[in-house]
Scaffold this motif. Structure first.
Motif, PDB file in Angstrom:
ATOM      1  N   LYS A 141       7.914   6.975  23.359  1.00 45.59           N
ATOM      2  CA  LYS A 141       8.089   6.873  21.959  1.00 45.59           C
ATOM      3  C   LYS A 141       9.628   8.146  21.677  1.00 45.59           C
ATOM      4  CE  LYS A 141       5.609   8.223  17.753  1.00 45.59           C
ATOM      5  NZ  LYS A 141       4.254   9.076  17.148  1.00 45.59           N
ATOM      6  N   GLY A 142       9.682   9.106  22.296  1.00 45.87           N
ATOM      7  CA  GLY A 142      10.599   9.943  22.199  1.00 45.87           C
ATOM      8  C   GLY A 142      11.877   9.349  22.464  1.00 45.87           C
ATOM      9  N   LEU A 143      11.993   8.561  23.535  1.00 45.68           N
ATOM     10  CA  LEU A 143      13.134   7.828  24.004  1.00 45.68           C
ATOM     11  C   LEU A 143      13.513   6.845  22.896  1.00 45.68           C
ATOM     12  CD1 LEU A 143      15.270   7.262  26.328  1.00 45.68           C
ATOM     13  CD2 LEU A 143      13.579   5.712  27.281  1.00 45.68           C
ATOM     14  N   LYS A 144      12.543   6.385  22.357  1.00 46.87           N
ATOM     15  CA  LYS A 144      12.924   5.191  21.405  1.00 46.87           C
ATOM     16  C   LYS A 144      13.519   5.692  20.072  1.00 46.87           C
ATOM     17  CE  LYS A 144       9.959   1.594  22.680  1.00 46.87           C
ATOM     18  NZ  LYS A 144       8.517   0.653  22.214  1.00 46.87           N
ATOM     19  N   ARG A 145      13.067   7.139  19.731  1.00 49.83           N
ATOM     20  CA  ARG A 145      13.577   7.933  18.579  1.00 49.83           C
ATOM     21  C   ARG A 145      14.911   8.120  18.978  1.00 49.83           C
ATOM     22  NH1 ARG A 145      10.890   9.315  14.402  1.00 49.83           N
ATOM     23  NH2 ARG A 145      11.412  11.124  13.191  1.00 49.83           N
ATOM     24  N   ILE A 146      15.231   8.712  20.024  1.00 47.97           N
ATOM     25  CA  ILE A 146      16.691   9.113  20.366  1.00 47.97           C
ATOM     26  C   ILE A 146      17.701   7.868  20.422  1.00 47.97           C
ATOM     27  CG2 ILE A 146      18.292   9.857  22.369  1.00 47.97           C
ATOM     28  CD1 ILE A 146      15.983  11.714  23.036  1.00 47.97           C
ATOM     29  N   GLU A 147      17.032   6.623  20.908  1.00 46.34           N
ATOM     30  CA  GLU A 147      17.768   5.444  20.883  1.00 46.34           C
ATOM     31  C   GLU A 147      18.183   5.154  19.453  1.00 46.34           C
ATOM     32  OE1 GLU A 147      17.091   2.842  24.646  1.00 46.34           O
ATOM     33  OE2 GLU A 147      15.333   2.547  23.577  1.00 46.34           O
ATOM     34  N   ALA A 148      17.191   5.115  18.515  1.00 47.06           N
ATOM     35  CA  ALA A 148      17.327   4.519  17.227  1.00 47.06           C
ATOM     36  C   ALA A 148      18.485   5.576  16.642  1.00 47.06           C
ATOM     37  CB  ALA A 148      16.071   4.931  16.495  1.00 47.06           C
ATOM     38  N   MET A 149      18.572   6.942  17.005  1.00 44.85           N
ATOM     39  CA  MET A 149      19.679   7.516  16.435  1.00 44.85           C
ATOM     40  C   MET A 149      20.954   7.117  17.102  1.00 44.85           C
ATOM     41  SD  MET A 149      18.326  11.562  16.015  1.00 44.85           S
ATOM     42  CE  MET A 149      17.310  11.614  17.506  1.00 44.85           C
ATOM     43  N   ILE A 150      21.032   7.006  18.053  1.00 48.17           N
ATOM     44  CA  ILE A 150      22.318   6.308  18.754  1.00 48.17           C
ATOM     45  C   ILE A 150      22.623   5.072  18.311  1.00 48.17           C
ATOM     46  CG2 ILE A 150      23.640   5.831  20.910  1.00 48.17           C
ATOM     47  CD1 ILE A 150      21.598   8.004  22.308  1.00 48.17           C
ATOM     48  N   LEU A 151      21.877   4.084  18.092  1.00 49.83           N
ATOM     49  CA  LEU A 151      21.940   2.921  17.748  1.00 49.83           C
ATOM     50  C   LEU A 151      22.674   2.849  16.263  1.00 49.83           C
ATOM     51  CD1 LEU A 151      19.569   0.724  19.548  1.00 49.83           C
ATOM     52  CD2 LEU A 151      21.682   0.646  20.056  1.00 49.83           C
TER      53      LEU A 151
END
Length: 442
Positions: free
Chosen positions: A369-379
């Motif tokens: 879940k945390g990884l997807k949150r970081i990915e969302a910021m980068i994307l």
């Protein structure tokens, strides 16, 4: 693994780095803090004293190298002393001149011996060996069944005799079976007790005398702290161990026993268990563990894991990024996607330089879940912003936060962490280059 100790060492040297020019008192204060941190991590008192004394002796009068600050020089000295303490070279597996090679695993009940036997067999299987597990624990009713289930899940055959009453005979017949079926390694899972007693030692001694093992490895629970050192001393006195395997190092164990064991017993740590999965067993290499303790990550172990999950081009890119420190959000996004193929996110992140300095609450929340949150910021960033984070102005940050559903504070933490990773990569590279130069001079 060593999380608390790593955080404290990182804080000590961060404060030293901010001071710039250091006085003798600054160094002494830092060494006193370091000694306290080692003792809090359950490092043996005499080992901690000896380590600090060696660092102090070499730090006094040390000429500051041109590419280093004073704090980095002391960090380099500490690194070299921890490597010396842990063992400078990886101990090679001792193979029998005539197969099969016999490996005797011993330890107390609850140390994770049976699971470790399967992990070790799987590690050997990846080295193109043909291992056989021998169920020599006849004391614990479920031990044989547990070994059979784990062996089947790992694709490792198990020799067992449900009617046997003598562990020595089972060990002998397992070796004979291995010869007949062309197994080149036999791993013997022996009985343990809740505490060391004479019947346990007599049985282990009898198995040793009857089978002449090439390796006698003690499986020790790292969560027991200095008690693990006492247990190792007792087993070594009776069996003359060739090394130890520490289990349960995936949590925030204090790890002092791992740092103390070689100095106290003279026997090296050979492997460490870093998780519950059957592939979570790593060879113990002093230089790599020292890097992790000092918050420098462990790029070599990361690359070994990567070789099993990614292609050569990606591996070369990781190596280039480590050397140059030119790491951006595009690279971070690519590495996150690679990490998914390599295992637990939390364990892999700790191998990356700079990640150990992340707050403990952040590391604790590292999950999918945390990884997807970081990915969302980068994307939510443009390609230019991902490649050059320095252009992220306040208005750009507001747009990214809005587009990813995150807060400005979360985005700022991510940017700050990227900067820290870059710094740690550069420091790591300088440490490695300086150490290489020193080796050449010798």
């Amino acid at each position: 693994m060593f999380d608390t100790l790593t955080h404290k060492i990182t804080e000590i040297f961060a404060r030293l780095g901010r001071k710039g020019r250091l006085s003798a008192q600054d160094v002494e204060d830092a060494l006193r803090e370091l000694r306290i941190s080692l003792l809090e991590a359950d490092v043996n008192l005499e080992v901690a004293r000896s380590l600090i004394s060696s660092v102090r002796e070499k730090a006094v009068g040390e000429e500051i190298l041109k590419t280093f600050t004073a704090s980095e020089t002391i960090l380099k000295i500490l690194y070299e002393e921890i490597v010396r303490l842990l063992g400078e070279e990886e101990v090679r597996f001792q193979w029998s001149s005539k197969p099969p090679t016999n490996v005797l695993l011993c330890g107390l009940q609850g140390s994770g011996k049976t699971t470790t036997a399967v992990k070790l067999a799987l590690w050997l299987k990846k080295k193109d060996k043909k291992p056989l597990l021998a169920a020599c624990d006849l004391q614990r009713p479920a031990a044989i069944h547990q070994l059979q289930i784990l062996g089947e899940s790992a694709g490792i055959p198990v020799y067992a005799d449900l009617q046997a009453r003598n562990a020595v005979e089972v060990a002998r017949r397992a070796l004979s079976y291995a010869q007949d079926h062309f197994h080149d390694v036999v791993i013997m899972d022996t009985a343990g007790r809740l505490q060391i007693d004479e019947p346990l030692m007599q049985e282990l001694q009898a198995i040793k005398d009857a089978t002449s093992p090439s390796e006698i490895l003690l499986v020790a629970d790292s969560t027991t702290g200095q008690e693990a050192v006492n247990i190792a001393r007792e087993f070594n006195n009776r069996l003359d161990l060739t090394g130890l395997i520490f289990t349960k190092l995936d949590g925030d164990t204090r790890g002092g026993a791992v740092l103390s064991i070689k100095a106290i017993t003279g026997k090296p740590v050979r492997f460490i268990g870093t998780g519950e999965q059957l592939d979570s067993l790593e060879p113990f290499v002093g230089e790599r563990i020292a890097q992790r303790i000092l918050g420098q990550g462990d790029i070599l172990t990361l690359l070994e894991k990567a070789r099993e999950a990614v292609d050569r081009e990606e591996i070369r890119k990781i190596q280039t990024l480590t050397k140059t420190g030119k790491f951006n959000f595009e690279d971070l996004l690519a590495q996150f996607r690679t990490i998914r193929k390599m295992g637990s996110l939390r364990s892999i992140m700790k191998l990356i330089p700079g990640m150990s300095s992340m707050p403990s609450e952040v590391m604790d929340n590292l999950d999918e879940k945390g990884l997807k949150r970081i990915e969302a910021m980068i994307l939510s960033m443009t390609p230019a912003e991902r490649q050059n984070p320095d252009i992220l102005s306040a208005s750009r940050k507001r747009r990214i936060a809005s587009g990813s559903g995150c807060t400005i504070q979360e985005l700022n933490r991510l940017i700050k962490q990227l900067e820290e990773v870059r710094k740690q990569m550069k420091t790591f590279t300088r440490l490695q280059e300086t150490r290489a130069k020193h080796k050449i001079r010798r």
